[in-house]
Enzyme design. Structure first.
Site, PDB file in Angstrom:
ATOM      1  N   GLU A 257     110.181  46.798 -56.500  1.00 12.92           N
ATOM      2  CA  GLU A 257     109.248  45.662 -56.445  1.00 12.92           C
ATOM      3  C   GLU A 257     107.915  46.264 -56.068  1.00 12.92           C
ATOM      4  O   GLU A 257     107.763  46.743 -54.945  1.00 12.92           O
ATOM      5  CB  GLU A 257     109.670  44.685 -55.340  1.00 12.92           C
ATOM      6  N   CYS A 296     101.996  40.780 -52.142  1.00 12.87           N
ATOM      7  CA  CYS A 296     102.235  41.319 -53.488  1.00 12.87           C
ATOM      8  C   CYS A 296     102.067  40.228 -54.541  1.00 12.87           C
ATOM      9  O   CYS A 296     101.847  40.525 -55.710  1.00 12.87           O
ATOM     10  CB  CYS A 296     103.628  41.897 -53.558  1.00 12.87           C
TER      11      CYS A 296
HETATM   12  P1  NAP Z   1     103.833  52.228 -49.869  1.00 15.02           P
HETATM   13  O1  NAP Z   1     102.836  53.135 -49.261  1.00 15.02           O
HETATM   14  O2  NAP Z   1     104.300  52.527 -51.244  1.00 15.02           O
HETATM   15  O3  NAP Z   1     105.067  52.231 -48.856  1.00 15.02           O
HETATM   16  C1  NAP Z   1     106.187  51.439 -49.092  1.00 15.02           C
HETATM   17  C2  NAP Z   1     107.376  52.018 -48.369  1.00 15.02           C
HETATM   18  O4  NAP Z   1     107.714  53.282 -48.938  1.00 15.02           O
HETATM   19  C3  NAP Z   1     107.122  52.276 -46.895  1.00 15.02           C
HETATM   20  O5  NAP Z   1     108.281  51.972 -46.171  1.00 15.02           O
HETATM   21  C4  NAP Z   1     106.850  53.766 -46.854  1.00 15.02           C
HETATM   22  O6  NAP Z   1     107.131  54.335 -45.601  1.00 15.02           O
HETATM   23  C5  NAP Z   1     107.841  54.226 -47.897  1.00 15.02           C
HETATM   24  N1  NAP Z   1     107.574  55.557 -48.405  1.00 15.02           N
HETATM   25  C6  NAP Z   1     106.379  56.153 -48.611  1.00 15.02           C
HETATM   26  N2  NAP Z   1     106.573  57.397 -49.097  1.00 15.02           N
HETATM   27  C7  NAP Z   1     107.914  57.580 -49.193  1.00 15.02           C
HETATM   28  C8  NAP Z   1     108.755  58.657 -49.592  1.00 15.02           C
HETATM   29  N3  NAP Z   1     108.233  59.801 -50.002  1.00 15.02           N
HETATM   30  N4  NAP Z   1     110.095  58.497 -49.553  1.00 15.02           N
HETATM   31  C9  NAP Z   1     110.628  57.335 -49.127  1.00 15.02           C
HETATM   32  N5  NAP Z   1     109.890  56.278 -48.712  1.00 15.02           N
HETATM   33  C10 NAP Z   1     108.548  56.400 -48.750  1.00 15.02           C
HETATM   34  O7  NAP Z   1     103.343  50.727 -49.870  1.00 15.02           O
HETATM   35  P2  NAP Z   1     102.723  49.889 -48.652  1.00 15.02           P
HETATM   36  O8  NAP Z   1     101.350  50.416 -48.422  1.00 15.02           O
HETATM   37  O9  NAP Z   1     103.660  49.833 -47.498  1.00 15.02           O
HETATM   38  O10 NAP Z   1     102.681  48.433 -49.252  1.00 15.02           O
HETATM   39  C11 NAP Z   1     101.624  47.957 -50.046  1.00 15.02           C
HETATM   40  C12 NAP Z   1     102.001  47.912 -51.507  1.00 15.02           C
HETATM   41  O11 NAP Z   1     103.265  47.281 -51.665  1.00 15.02           O
HETATM   42  C13 NAP Z   1     101.046  47.089 -52.342  1.00 15.02           C
HETATM   43  O12 NAP Z   1     100.703  47.825 -53.494  1.00 15.02           O
HETATM   44  C14 NAP Z   1     101.821  45.829 -52.712  1.00 15.02           C
HETATM   45  O13 NAP Z   1     101.461  45.257 -53.943  1.00 15.02           O
HETATM   46  C15 NAP Z   1     103.219  46.316 -52.708  1.00 15.02           C
HETATM   47  N6  NAP Z   1     104.155  45.232 -52.389  1.00 15.02           N
HETATM   48  C16 NAP Z   1     104.979  44.751 -53.349  1.00 15.02           C
HETATM   49  C17 NAP Z   1     105.879  43.734 -53.051  1.00 15.02           C
HETATM   50  C18 NAP Z   1     106.809  43.165 -54.079  1.00 15.02           C
HETATM   51  O14 NAP Z   1     107.706  42.410 -53.712  1.00 15.02           O
HETATM   52  N7  NAP Z   1     106.674  43.486 -55.336  1.00 15.02           N
HETATM   53  C19 NAP Z   1     105.920  43.210 -51.760  1.00 15.02           C
HETATM   54  C20 NAP Z   1     105.072  43.715 -50.816  1.00 15.02           C
HETATM   55  C21 NAP Z   1     104.186  44.733 -51.138  1.00 15.02           C
HETATM   56  P3  NAP Z   1     105.949  54.820 -44.628  1.00 15.02           P
HETATM   57  O15 NAP Z   1     105.145  53.621 -44.296  1.00 15.02           O
HETATM   58  O16 NAP Z   1     106.681  55.364 -43.465  1.00 15.02           O
HETATM   59  O17 NAP Z   1     105.174  55.840 -45.407  1.00 15.02           O
END
Ligand code: NAP
Length: 518
Positions: A257, A296
């Site tokens: 997602e 999101c």
């Molecule tokens: P993100 O930086 O991609 O992080 C998401 C998750 O992935 C976090 O738990 C992060 O952990 C983890 N992660 C990062 N690098 C990783 C790796 N190498 N291996 C495993 N896990 C890893 O996104 P975010 O900044 O938290 O969230 C914002 C984004 O999410 C926006 O673009 C938004 O559109 C999207 N979003 C989508 C939805 C949906 O339902 N489609 C819902 C909410 C948000 P760490 O924080 O510890 O790095």
């Protein structure tokens, strides 16, 4: 130094020995927690899920697990005032926190009801009717679902630390699959508080839920074909995870997602003075400001018929001018902070990119007045509305400003707006605000394949509408293309994601005996 968040793994709480990452209050910049998983035994986490959590869950029937979810939801509901306090540190107002906390608890209740109503006794779920495979009817086929015996890794984004976890955990529990919860670092302290209560409640058997605060290290190296990754976050992280050997070589299931340039489309019939015009303006402004636009599902692109553009902009500007930005703990504040200064810088950068094709018509990304807070220390930003002036450019359809930002884009015909909507490359949700059913039907036909959900908003449903930005547990959440290509929620369908579908073939009596009365 703030306290280190503990992870809950293999039946006990693990505290990393290093300094970790310090997470600060979004509004005051006061340190809140430290986050690290250094030294955590990832193999033991995966083994505990497979050997303890999964088997214990599957010793319970569907009905027992549905009842356990209800107990759990009621327990969390009794504890929620603590979560509200913590949630304020993420920059969330009370209204924002309700979306996350009450929304997550309500979703757990809904899944409990789904289980109670739609799942049988036992542990095997029949799918459809038995189909005769021969003329005599002595040989039939029937699909069944059984729980995967592996582990479900749930990686969540920072913006919904409670809902994001519970909307994945509830269907996994119903299916009979143990979860390893990995919250995003900036808001992990909220998730950790809820997991502490889940464990203490005893509603779920040991091993059904584990928590990893901080990085996952080599955890995915232990994943295989009976395991599952349910990811929510940015498209770039999803793409990196999708390329991991667990997914590419060992066929670990992967659901994503991700980001989305969601749109709302105002119908040509819905000019100023109509109820639909007011609904559109209210919805766009609300989506820009709830959770400071860090949703999101927020409306990033507001498509408006060319002749209505000026009216729409002035009505939106008038509404956004009333937004009070500041410390989310203050009663008068209607929009809190972004989760961190880093995130605010990211959003400002995205606004700069959007300005190559659009002009600012409301708000200043660099300046904001705040109530009860220092605008330099807290991650505050004014709502920013842009108006697209160069329709050929790609930025409004490609750049996600994950904050209180939206762009008004003019269109002329149904084909035109359908083409513009499709340039988002796949979205979680779109809305069509119109009272003209012909227009709505034409736009649905042209845009539905690009969306996981479409809200058809008009005066008749507005009173009960749950809104553009709210995923409902009964309905699909997910979307094609840029939105990740995955699917969550959607009632019973979400439970099936954690199960294997197997075609049983045999005599009608044997197949019926195996599947039961389901
Ligand atoms: P993100 O930086 O991609 O992080 C998401 C998750 O992935 C976090 O738990 C992060 O952990 C983890 N992660 C990062 N690098 C990783 C790796 N190498 N291996 C495993 N896990 C890893 O996104 P975010 O900044 O938290 O969230 C914002 C984004 O999410 C926006 O673009 C938004 O559109 C999207 N979003 C989508 C939805 C949906 O339902 N489609 C819902 C909410 C948000 P760490 O924080 O510890 O790095």
């Amino acid at each position: 130094m703030p306290e280190m968040l503990a992870s809950y793994v293999a039946g006990s709480w693990y505290t990393a020995p290093d300094a970790g990452v310090v997470v600060v209050d979004a509004a005051t910049a006061e340190p809140v927690a430290r986050v690290s998983s250094q030294g955590l035994d990832t193999r033991a986490v995966v083994e505990h899920a497979r050997r303890a959590g999964g088997p214990a869950l599957r010793r319970m029937s569907f009905q027992e697990r549905a009842a356990a979810l209800k107990t759990l939801a009621a327990h969390l509901d009794s504890k929620k005032s603590e979560y509200y306090e913590l949630s304020a540190a993420t920059g969330a107002t009370r209204r924002d926190s309700a979306v996350d906390i009450d929304g997550g608890i309500a979703t757990t209740f809904v899944f409990s009801s789904v289980g109670k109503r739609e799942l049988p006794e036992g542990n095997i779920l029949g799918d459809g009717d038995a189909v005769a495979m021969g003329k005599e009817g002595t040989f039939v086929g029937r699909h069944v679902y059984t729980a995967l015996p592996g582990a479900a890794l749930q990686i969540n984004a920072f913006n919904f630390p409670v809902w994001g976890m519970l909307e994945k955990l509830a269907p996994a529990v119903l299916a009979g699959m143990p979860s390893i919860v990995k919250p995003a670092t900036p808001t992990a302290y909220v998730t950790a508080a809820v997991v502490r209560d889940i464990v203490a409640s005893g509603a779920l058997p040991e091993g059904a839920v584990q928590l990893v605060c901080g990085g996952l290290g080599d955890l995915l190296d232990h994943f295989g074909g009976q395991d599952l990754i349910a990811f929510t976050g940015s498209a770039s992280t999803a793409s990196m995870l999708r390329g991991h050997a667990a997914v590419t070589t060992r066929a670990t299931r992967f659901n994503a997602e991700t980001d989305s340039l969601n749109c709302s489309i105002l119908g040509p019939d819905a000019g100023p003075g109509t109820e639909e015009f007011g609904l559109f303006v209210k919805e766009v402004a609300r989506e820009m400001t709830v959770k400071a636009g860090q949703k999101c599902t927020a409306i990033r692109r507001a498509f408006v018929p060319q002749p209505l553009v000026d009216d729409a902009i002035s009505a939106l500007r008038e509404r956004l001018d009333r937004v009070v930005v500041g410390n989310p703990r203050s009663e008068s504040v209607t929009m809190g902070a972004l989760v961190s200064l880093h995130q605010r810088d990211e959003v400002r950068g995205a606004v700069d990119a959007l300005r190559r094709s659009a002009q600012l018509v409301s708000g200043d990304p660099e300046q904001v007045e705040t109530i009860d807070a220092d605008p330099q220390r807290g991650a505050f930003m004014a709502p920013v509305l842009l108006a697209c002036r160069d329709l050929d450019r790609s930025e409004p359809h490609e750049v996600e400003a994950f904050g209180p930002v939206s762009t008004v884009i003019p269109y002329t015909t149904v084909d035109d707006v359908a083409g513009l909507a499709a340039r988002g490359n796949g979205s979680l949700v779109g809305s069509i605000v119109s009272h003209d059913t012909t227009f709505v039907r034409d736009v649905v036909l042209a845009t539905a394949p690009h969306h996981g959900r479409l809200l058809l908003l008009d005066r008749d449903c507005a009173g009960e509408s749950t809104g553009h930005g709210t995923p409902m547990p009964q309905l699909v959440h997910g979307g094609p293309g840029r939105a990740g290509g995955g699917e969550e929620l959607g009632g019973l369908r979400a439970v099936k994601h954690y199960m294997q579908r197997t075609a049983l073939q045999g005599s009608p009596a044997v197949v019926a005996a195996v599947v039961g009365a389901a």
